[in-house]
Design a protein around this motif. Sequence first.
Motif, PDB file in Angstrom:
ATOM      1  N   UNK A 284      26.543 -49.492 -88.028  1.00  0.00           N
ATOM      2  CA  UNK A 284      27.183 -48.311 -87.439  1.00  0.00           C
ATOM      3  C   UNK A 284      28.072 -48.714 -86.266  1.00  0.00           C
ATOM      4  N   UNK A 285      27.619 -49.659 -85.447  1.00  0.00           N
ATOM      5  CA  UNK A 285      28.427 -50.091 -84.312  1.00  0.00           C
ATOM      6  C   UNK A 285      29.793 -50.604 -84.784  1.00  0.00           C
ATOM      7  N   UNK A 286      29.787 -51.396 -85.839  1.00  0.00           N
ATOM      8  CA  UNK A 286      31.044 -51.913 -86.392  1.00  0.00           C
ATOM      9  C   UNK A 286      31.958 -50.769 -86.830  1.00  0.00           C
TER      10      UNK A 286
ATOM     11  N   UNK B 269      21.920 -62.710 -75.339  1.00  0.00           N
ATOM     12  CA  UNK B 269      23.186 -63.205 -75.856  1.00  0.00           C
ATOM     13  C   UNK B 269      23.033 -63.490 -77.347  1.00  0.00           C
ATOM     14  N   UNK B 270      24.083 -63.245 -78.106  1.00  0.00           N
ATOM     15  CA  UNK B 270      24.101 -63.665 -79.493  1.00  0.00           C
ATOM     16  C   UNK B 270      24.298 -65.177 -79.523  1.00  0.00           C
ATOM     17  N   UNK B 271      23.344 -65.895 -80.066  1.00  0.00           N
ATOM     18  CA  UNK B 271      23.448 -67.351 -80.089  1.00  0.00           C
ATOM     19  C   UNK B 271      24.407 -67.786 -81.206  1.00  0.00           C
TER      20      UNK B 271
ATOM     21  N   UNK C  19      34.284 -58.663 -85.481  1.00  0.00           N
ATOM     22  CA  UNK C  19      33.089 -57.976 -84.984  1.00  0.00           C
ATOM     23  C   UNK C  19      32.080 -58.964 -84.433  1.00  0.00           C
ATOM     24  N   UNK C  20      31.903 -60.079 -85.094  1.00  0.00           N
ATOM     25  CA  UNK C  20      30.915 -61.055 -84.630  1.00  0.00           C
ATOM     26  C   UNK C  20      31.379 -61.737 -83.344  1.00  0.00           C
ATOM     27  N   UNK C  21      32.702 -61.857 -83.172  1.00  0.00           N
ATOM     28  CA  UNK C  21      33.218 -62.324 -81.881  1.00  0.00           C
ATOM     29  C   UNK C  21      32.900 -61.299 -80.791  1.00  0.00           C
ATOM     30  N   UNK C  22      33.111 -60.024 -81.119  1.00  0.00           N
ATOM     31  CA  UNK C  22      32.761 -58.957 -80.174  1.00  0.00           C
ATOM     32  C   UNK C  22      31.281 -59.014 -79.813  1.00  0.00           C
ATOM     33  N   UNK C  23      30.421 -59.136 -80.840  1.00  0.00           N
ATOM     34  CA  UNK C  23      28.984 -59.118 -80.607  1.00  0.00           C
ATOM     35  C   UNK C  23      28.552 -60.321 -79.770  1.00  0.00           C
TER      36      UNK C  23
ATOM     37  N   UNK D 131      29.968 -45.231 -73.646  1.00  0.00           N
ATOM     38  CA  UNK D 131      30.751 -45.309 -74.876  1.00  0.00           C
ATOM     39  C   UNK D 131      29.809 -45.509 -76.052  1.00  0.00           C
ATOM     40  N   UNK D 132      30.074 -44.772 -77.131  1.00  0.00           N
ATOM     41  CA  UNK D 132      29.162 -44.799 -78.274  1.00  0.00           C
ATOM     42  C   UNK D 132      29.021 -46.201 -78.857  1.00  0.00           C
ATOM     43  N   UNK D 133      30.124 -46.948 -78.905  1.00  0.00           N
ATOM     44  CA  UNK D 133      30.056 -48.275 -79.505  1.00  0.00           C
ATOM     45  C   UNK D 133      29.141 -49.206 -78.707  1.00  0.00           C
TER      46      UNK D 133
END
Length: 392
Positions: free
Chosen positions: A17-19, A61-63, A81-85, A111-113
């Motif tokens: 959903x975030x994406x 953090x996303x490793x 998206x994975x760069x964002x995450x 913000x919803x995102x």
Amino acid sequence: MVRLHSLLDNDFYKFTMQYAVIKLFPRAQARYQFINRGKHQYPAGFDVCLREAIDQMAELRLTPAEKVFFADTCPYIDPTYFDFLQGYRYDPNEVVIKQKGSELSVHIEGYWYRTILWEVPIMALICQLYYEMTGSQRVSDEEVTNIVTQKMDKYDTLHITIADFGTRRRHSYDVHDLVIQTLKNHPSSTFIGTSNVHFAMKYKTKPIGTHAHEWFMFHAAKYGYKMANLLGLEHWADVYRGDLGIALSDTYTTEAFFKQFDKKLTKLFDGVRHDSGDAIEFAEKTIDHYRSKGIDPLSKTIIFSDGLDYEKVERIVHFCEGKIGHSFGIGTDFTNDVGLPRMNIVLKMTEAQPDEDEWTPVIKLSDEPMKHTGSPEEIEMAIKYLQIDEHA
């Protein structure tokens, strides 16, 4: 101290959903509120401990390994998206916690995102903290393993597939970990994955999920109740182009859903998810809907996920067998069957601000009226507007 171990210790549908929110509604804002359905009494200082645990989430953090796993698992999601995450950080300032006596309040806004990721981990933290701070003693690890194994032995006889959906109301991280390990090691093909992305990676299984009620609740705030299901599914299809094709049916009751689930969407989506109300009645309505559209129900699937245990699953299987595809998402009956009362809590979106419009109240009209969420006035208005007969 209670804390999360990974940014991915969350339900898969929160990330999917975030994406979609980033792509379609990057300016939207949302508010969420904790609802203590079980009237649990929180001990003194609970708010302080929860605050500390939530503040610690800012360090997650996303490793690099997690990023590779997630991207490889979801080729239908853009690499951006994975760069964002990888750069995403929880902002504890979005969460306000208060305690008055034994009553706990939690409010989220932003913000919803960004705020979309808070719900599941906060609920998991509340559950684990509650059991720890009330001194509740669970059964041993060996007994947890035995309980899960015995359940799976019984489920195996039904020749079905099952996923773990138990993150939000789990007893604790350690119990959840043990449950997934046991499910994964069970010598059958019944277990097919988990909604928890962290454990999917750890145990090399499939992350499972699509979208949640808030997706349609936001669409109602932006487009109105009569268009919420239709446009919610249209937008989902625009983003995922046929992937992640299980539609949640009960945000505004199944009755309203099937009115908007037109032939195009009925053919496009692989199936529907049942999350409230009588499961057999829902299956009957779903089978009738597919037949009315000239579609073989056996080519589609119902994912059942409403408070399941073996007796409920057995009843559903006996009805659905030979009529429609079926699979099951089991939550607290796996992750919180440890000899203690299970918690009954939710954390739901209460208001949305589409783009830069005014704040709009949002509600959920479950197929089980006791599970409605939102202001009584807004609920009453929506029931009348959608012409829903709650006594049918």
